[in-house]
Design an enzyme around this catalytic site. Sequence first.
Site, PDB file in Angstrom:
ATOM      1  N   TYR A 146       0.819  -1.219   0.000  1.00 23.50           N
ATOM      2  CA  TYR A 146       0.000   0.000   0.000  1.00 23.50           C
ATOM      3  C   TYR A 146       0.854   1.271   0.000  1.00 23.50           C
ATOM      4  CZ  TYR A 146      -3.803  -3.207   1.216  1.00 23.50           C
ATOM      5  OH  TYR A 146      -4.705  -4.240   1.233  1.00 23.50           O
ATOM      6  N   LYS A 195       3.738 -15.481   2.433  1.00 23.69           N
ATOM      7  CA  LYS A 195       3.623 -16.250   1.189  1.00 23.69           C
ATOM      8  C   LYS A 195       5.057 -16.581   0.766  1.00 23.69           C
ATOM      9  CE  LYS A 195       1.101 -17.855  -2.228  1.00 23.69           C
ATOM     10  NZ  LYS A 195       0.233 -19.037  -2.064  1.00 23.69           N
ATOM     11  N   ASP A 227      -2.791 -18.233   2.031  1.00 19.78           N
ATOM     12  CA  ASP A 227      -3.974 -18.912   1.476  1.00 19.78           C
ATOM     13  C   ASP A 227      -4.500 -19.936   2.468  1.00 19.78           C
ATOM     14  OD1 ASP A 227      -1.477 -19.960   0.945  1.00 19.78           O
ATOM     15  OD2 ASP A 227      -2.016 -20.846  -0.977  1.00 19.78           O
ATOM     16  N   ASP A 251      -4.833  -6.827   6.127  1.00 20.84           N
ATOM     17  CA  ASP A 251      -6.045  -6.103   5.759  1.00 20.84           C
ATOM     18  C   ASP A 251      -7.160  -7.115   5.458  1.00 20.84           C
ATOM     19  OD1 ASP A 251      -7.792  -4.183   4.908  1.00 20.84           O
ATOM     20  OD2 ASP A 251      -6.739  -3.688   3.055  1.00 20.84           O
ATOM     21  N   ASP A 255     -10.394  -8.545   8.193  1.00 18.08           N
ATOM     22  CA  ASP A 255     -11.818  -8.427   7.843  1.00 18.08           C
ATOM     23  C   ASP A 255     -12.497  -9.792   7.868  1.00 18.08           C
ATOM     24  OD1 ASP A 255     -11.811  -5.719   7.533  1.00 18.08           O
ATOM     25  OD2 ASP A 255     -12.854  -5.769   5.603  1.00 18.08           O
TER      26      ASP A 255
END
Length: 366
Positions: A146, A195, A227, A251, A255
């Site tokens: 980001y 990852k 994942d 992020d 959620d």
Amino acid sequence: MNCNIGVIRGDGIGPEVVSEAIKVLDAVAKKYNHTFNYDEILMGGCSIDATGEPLTKEAIEQAKAADAVLLGSIGGDAKTSPWYKLPADKRPEAGLLGIRKALNLFANLRPAYLYPQLKEACPLRDDIIGDGFDMMIMRELTGGLYFGKRETREVNGKTEAYDTLTYNEDEIRRIAIRGFDIAMKRKKKVTSVDKANVLDSSRLWRKVVEEVAADYPEVTLEHMLVDNAAMQLVKDPKQFDVILTENMFGDILSDEASMVTGSIGMLSSASLNDTKFGLYEPSGGSAPDIAGKGIANPIATILSAAMMLRFTFDMDKEADAIENAINKVLDEGYRTIDIMPAPGKELTGITQVGTEKMGDLIVEHL
Ligand code: NAD
């Protein structure tokens, strides 16, 4: 204790829920003999309306001068609000990114706790929920994708876009230390999510997290690919204590974790830097669909205020008192609309209340 608290009421339901949190803080101040001074700070859409900017230099200075900041939420309805006709760096959300950067708030903490009283709201099966779950997502907040270099450009007549994901070892180390410190106060388990089978930045993440783990022999460290983590959150959320991860993975996973609890209006959050300063806010947004109706759930904001007492002011017993009061109010069956039992479920012993009444009940039970 004398505490200076910056208050950003923000937009939508922000002002409504912040008022209830201040009501509770004032009751705590009275009961435990503290003085909370509030400095009102403008940020988000209301700041655009007043100054043309989502976050002014003056607002940043006010926030820096405070011991901690309590934030409601910012933003409006992207389809109808004139704020979203402005360039991206002038929209309400730019205020949030700006304040995180200006205050170097690199560590974001989001608890995902399933209240036994609200088990019904959890979308998972009973056998998966078991005795409930209680995890803390620790997300890096000022680095990674980001904040990396990005561009949309024309190459050989085709439009292409790229974003870059960069972390240096110091950025990883400081968030990892925070994660392990928090784990020491909890169930002493860290699941570091990356990852590493694909990304270089994740391989560095893993290496530095392992170095930090060496200083915390009591904490169990496990690594999990992102994942798999997304799957495990719905398959067996009980296994998690602290989830430590980079900005974008955090992020998305935070959620997901909040949805698994079933009640966004109950979830607090904190963004910390390497001092005692913190920015405390509910996990949800400004909920323009219910703003002004007096029905928003103020509990996430009240719990954020409790986190502020715990992390910035080391007022553990005061924070415990707020959390206990919320538990009692839930035990007695009081619910805002978002945490009411689903249609067709048993309503005996349940009373629906609005934002202000919920705040009053929590104060009464302190
Ligand atoms: P949202 O969290 O505002 O709303 C999603 C749903 O949850 C809505 O149905 C809403 O009514 C409900 N909800 C949220 N908080 C609630 C509460 N306390 N009580 C009862 N119901 C609640 O998410 P969204 O609709 O995607 O975003 C709305 C605006 O909020 C956007 O402008 C977005 O950018 C902004 N936003 C701000 C923050 C922040 O200030 N940190 C975070 C997320 C979104």
